[in-house]
Scaffold this motif. Structure first.
Motif, mmCIF file in Angstrom:
data_model
loop_
_atom_site.group_PDB
_atom_site.id
_atom_site.type_symbol
_atom_site.label_atom_id
_atom_site.label_comp_id
_atom_site.label_asym_id
_atom_site.label_seq_id
_atom_site.Cartn_x
_atom_site.Cartn_y
_atom_site.Cartn_z
ATOM 1 N N ALA A 13 0.384 -1.140 -0.044
ATOM 2 C CA ALA A 13 0.056 0.015 0.109
ATOM 3 C C ALA A 13 0.863 1.125 0.118
ATOM 4 O O ALA A 13 0.525 2.527 -0.716
ATOM 5 C CB ALA A 13 -1.023 0.111 1.140
ATOM 6 N N LEU A 14 1.670 1.084 0.439
ATOM 7 C CA LEU A 14 2.717 2.251 0.803
ATOM 8 C C LEU A 14 3.915 2.515 -0.367
ATOM 9 O O LEU A 14 3.296 3.965 -1.088
ATOM 10 C CB LEU A 14 3.923 2.148 1.904
ATOM 11 N N PHE A 15 3.909 1.125 -1.313
ATOM 12 C CA PHE A 15 4.360 1.891 -2.784
ATOM 13 C C PHE A 15 3.535 1.454 -3.655
ATOM 14 O O PHE A 15 3.362 3.278 -4.290
ATOM 15 C CB PHE A 15 5.007 0.661 -3.253
ATOM 16 N N ASP A 16 2.185 1.845 -3.371
ATOM 17 C CA ASP A 16 1.342 2.213 -4.219
ATOM 18 C C ASP A 16 1.496 3.634 -4.272
ATOM 19 O O ASP A 16 0.785 4.255 -5.157
ATOM 20 C CB ASP A 16 -0.088 1.130 -3.891
ATOM 21 N N GLU A 20 1.714 6.841 -6.892
ATOM 22 C CA GLU A 20 0.466 7.506 -7.190
ATOM 23 C C GLU A 20 0.449 8.890 -6.900
ATOM 24 O O GLU A 20 0.134 9.630 -7.665
ATOM 25 C CB GLU A 20 -0.849 7.322 -7.113
ATOM 26 N N SER A 21 1.430 8.973 -5.875
ATOM 27 C CA SER A 21 1.281 10.294 -5.479
ATOM 28 C C SER A 21 2.438 12.011 -6.159
ATOM 29 O O SER A 21 2.475 12.431 -6.601
ATOM 30 C CB SER A 21 2.069 10.787 -4.024
ATOM 31 N N GLY A 22 3.409 10.895 -7.163
ATOM 32 C CA GLY A 22 4.080 12.083 -7.519
ATOM 33 C C GLY A 22 5.202 12.457 -6.973
ATOM 34 O O GLY A 22 6.132 12.827 -7.636
ATOM 35 N N GLU A 23 5.653 12.119 -6.333
ATOM 36 C CA GLU A 23 6.727 12.284 -4.981
ATOM 37 C C GLU A 23 7.863 11.900 -5.525
ATOM 38 O O GLU A 23 7.785 10.849 -6.031
ATOM 39 C CB GLU A 23 6.754 12.273 -3.735
ATOM 40 N N ALA A 24 8.922 12.586 -6.131
ATOM 41 C CA ALA A 24 10.261 12.220 -6.079
ATOM 42 C C ALA A 24 10.864 11.705 -4.872
ATOM 43 O O ALA A 24 11.566 10.891 -5.371
ATOM 44 C CB ALA A 24 10.825 13.878 -7.195
ATOM 45 N N SER A 25 10.764 11.910 -4.309
ATOM 46 C CA SER A 25 11.890 11.133 -2.699
ATOM 47 C C SER A 25 10.961 10.632 -1.839
ATOM 48 O O SER A 25 9.978 11.067 -1.193
ATOM 49 C CB SER A 25 12.377 13.026 -2.539
ATOM 50 N N ALA A 26 11.337 9.689 -1.544
ATOM 51 C CA ALA A 26 10.316 8.314 -0.594
ATOM 52 C C ALA A 26 11.079 9.294 0.754
ATOM 53 O O ALA A 26 9.868 8.612 1.329
ATOM 54 C CB ALA A 26 11.265 7.299 -0.840
#
Length: 73
Positions: A13-16, A20-26
């Protein structure tokens, strides 16, 4: 750590959500909103699997492993 967190439903769920967020930085993603929620859930699952994250060094190492996995996949 003997538990493979990448197979946990909370990590999926975190990975998905990260994708989907489009955030470049984890790291940034984990620091806010939905990312923080899923990371907390994953941390709770880790505790349930016997992973001791009570020490801040261990928690930081776990968080870095999660960040590395998010960015590698």
């Amino acid at each position: 750590m003997s538990w493979d967190f990448t197979e946990d439903a909370a990590f999926t769920a975190l990975f998905d959500a990260f994708k989907e967020s489009g955030e470049a930085s984890a790291m940034e993603f984990l620091a806010h909103g939905e990312g923080a929620f899923h990371f907390q859930e994953l941390s709770q699952n880790a505790a349930g699997e016997g992973v001791d994250l009570s020490d801040s060094t261990d928690l930081q190492a776990f968080q870095q492993s999660v960040i590395d996995s998010l960015e590698e996949l």
